[in-house]
Write an enzyme that holds these catalytic residues in place. Structure first.
Site, PDB file in Angstrom:
ATOM      1  N   LYS A  66       0.644  -1.188   0.037  1.00  0.00           N
ATOM      2  CA  LYS A  66       0.069  -0.038  -0.076  1.00  0.00           C
ATOM      3  C   LYS A  66       0.867   1.253  -0.057  1.00  0.00           C
ATOM      4  O   LYS A  66       0.565   2.160  -0.738  1.00  0.00           O
ATOM      5  CB  LYS A  66      -0.983  -0.032   1.208  1.00  0.00           C
ATOM      6  CG  LYS A  66      -2.039  -0.996   1.043  1.00  0.00           C
ATOM      7  CD  LYS A  66      -3.016  -0.992   2.186  1.00  0.00           C
ATOM      8  CE  LYS A  66      -3.912  -2.292   1.910  1.00  0.00           C
ATOM      9  NZ  LYS A  66      -5.039  -2.164   3.113  1.00  0.00           N
ATOM     10  N   ASN A  87      -4.915   1.767  -1.457  1.00  0.00           N
ATOM     11  CA  ASN A  87      -5.294   0.466  -1.567  1.00  0.00           C
ATOM     12  C   ASN A  87      -6.367   0.463  -2.942  1.00  0.00           C
ATOM     13  O   ASN A  87      -6.698  -0.938  -3.333  1.00  0.00           O
ATOM     14  CB  ASN A  87      -6.223   0.211  -0.582  1.00  0.00           C
ATOM     15  CG  ASN A  87      -7.855   0.590  -0.584  1.00  0.00           C
ATOM     16  OD1 ASN A  87      -7.883   1.787  -1.274  1.00  0.00           O
ATOM     17  ND2 ASN A  87      -8.482  -0.030  -0.034  1.00  0.00           N
ATOM     18  N   ASP A 102      -9.860   2.044   2.373  1.00  0.00           N
ATOM     19  CA  ASP A 102     -10.324   1.203   3.584  1.00  0.00           C
ATOM     20  C   ASP A 102     -10.852   2.015   4.778  1.00  0.00           C
ATOM     21  O   ASP A 102     -11.576   1.367   5.475  1.00  0.00           O
ATOM     22  CB  ASP A 102      -8.651   1.052   4.205  1.00  0.00           C
ATOM     23  CG  ASP A 102      -7.939  -0.289   3.452  1.00  0.00           C
ATOM     24  OD1 ASP A 102      -8.611  -0.860   2.751  1.00  0.00           O
ATOM     25  OD2 ASP A 102      -6.969  -0.204   3.246  1.00  0.00           O
ATOM     26  N   GLY A 129       1.592   0.122   9.763  1.00  0.00           N
ATOM     27  CA  GLY A 129       1.820   0.156   8.306  1.00  0.00           C
ATOM     28  C   GLY A 129       0.718   0.354   7.699  1.00  0.00           C
ATOM     29  O   GLY A 129      -0.207   1.430   7.999  1.00  0.00           O
ATOM     30  N   ARG A 152       5.311  -2.264  17.165  1.00  0.00           N
ATOM     31  CA  ARG A 152       6.271  -2.890  17.591  1.00  0.00           C
ATOM     32  C   ARG A 152       7.778  -2.098  17.362  1.00  0.00           C
ATOM     33  O   ARG A 152       8.835  -2.050  18.074  1.00  0.00           O
ATOM     34  CB  ARG A 152       6.497  -4.311  17.053  1.00  0.00           C
ATOM     35  CG  ARG A 152       5.705  -5.382  17.860  1.00  0.00           C
ATOM     36  CD  ARG A 152       5.693  -6.572  17.492  1.00  0.00           C
ATOM     37  NE  ARG A 152       5.448  -6.956  16.204  1.00  0.00           N
ATOM     38  CZ  ARG A 152       5.285  -7.801  15.401  1.00  0.00           C
ATOM     39  NH1 ARG A 152       5.768  -9.198  15.996  1.00  0.00           N
ATOM     40  NH2 ARG A 152       4.814  -8.208  14.217  1.00  0.00           N
TER      41      ARG A 152
END
Length: 275
Positions: A66, A87, A102, A129, A152
């Protein structure tokens, strides 16, 4: 002659997009071809060019492409520009135009299908992301009070929050310190951990209150680990990404064909197949 469309991603064989768009086309009386094209980030530009040379003029893009798709577009819609991720691709005269459906697809599914009122909610977004980037602006537009982004890799969460430009409403947090953030009305999993060999750190039960709904942007087997945690934690609702998938596809279909199909029959059929 039927229009040529495709969805690009890696992996992509599991995608329900061909079936969704075939159903939309049949319902709207529009003949189309829709295929899956598996490609990684490095080979994506060449794969997209080959698709165009075959006559492709509209495409969907999923993980992990994306953000790469955003870079390949000559122009962007507002949602894509705010997200920094694309997208949906639409060919316009001499370039690819990038959109992101999205976020609108998620909000439509949560509010219209599942009856959630996002206004005033405190939301935890796990991941930073392309999937997270796609939904974050729409969540803010829907009236949530605060969006906490945890990833993370903390720097990616910081980058997403900075791009949103909503200081005070959108903040980043260390995953390891999420138990210090209090509780949330909505927890959204936008990671792809279930598709990889590395599970995410375990989440604290202290994130959940009596109103908390858990949402996984994945569907099928990939959504099972997070939604199982949500069920055990006592979340009021556990929602997978199937409805969002259908709604974002309908928005893309509208961009390509100028018609917004009825999503309920397609969702019902897919839900029966997926469980």
């Amino acid at each position: 002659m039927s229009a040529l469309h495709a969805v690009f991603g890696q992996p992509i064989s599991h995608s329900r997009s061909p079936a969704i768009h075939a159903a939309f086309g049949q319902a709207e009386g529009i003949a189309l071809q829709y295929r899956t094209i598996e490609t990684g980030v490095d080979s994506f530009p060449a794969a997209l060019q080959a698709f165009f040379e075959e006559g492709g003029r509209g495409a969907n893009v999923t993980l992990p492409l994306k953000e790469a798709a955003f870079a390949l577009c000559g122009s962007h819609g507002t949602a894509a520009r705010r997200a920094g991720a694309v997208n949906t691709l639409v060919w316009q005269q001499d370039h690819w135009h990038g959109e992101n459906t999205d976020g609108s697809g998620l909000v439509r599914d949560l509010t219209s299908r599942h009856g959630l009122d996002l206004r005033g909610c405190r939301v935890l977004l796990l991941g930073a992301g392309g999937a997270a980037r796609g939904v974050a602006p729409a969540l803010l537009d829907a009236g949530i009070t605060e969006l906490v982004v945890a990833n993370r890799t903390p720097a990616r969460a910081d980058t997403l929050v900075d791009a949103l430009g909503e200081p005070g409403r959108a903040v980043s947090a260390y995953w390891e310190a999420l138990n210090e953030q209090g509780d949330f009305e909505i927890i959204i999993n936008a990671t792809s951990a279930a598709r990889s060999d590395t599970p995410p750190p375990k989440l604290s039960l202290g994130l959940v209150n009596s109103r908390t709904s858990a949402v996984d942007l994945n569907y099928g087997a990939a959504a099972v680990p997070f939604l199982s945690w949500a069920r055990a934690a006592g979340c009021r609702k556990q929602i997978d990404g199937l409805g969002m998938l259908v709604e974002q596809a309908a928005a893309a279909f509208h961009l390509w064909h100028g018609r917004h199909p009825d999503t309920d029959p397609v969702y019902a059929q897919l839900r029966t197949q997926t469980g």
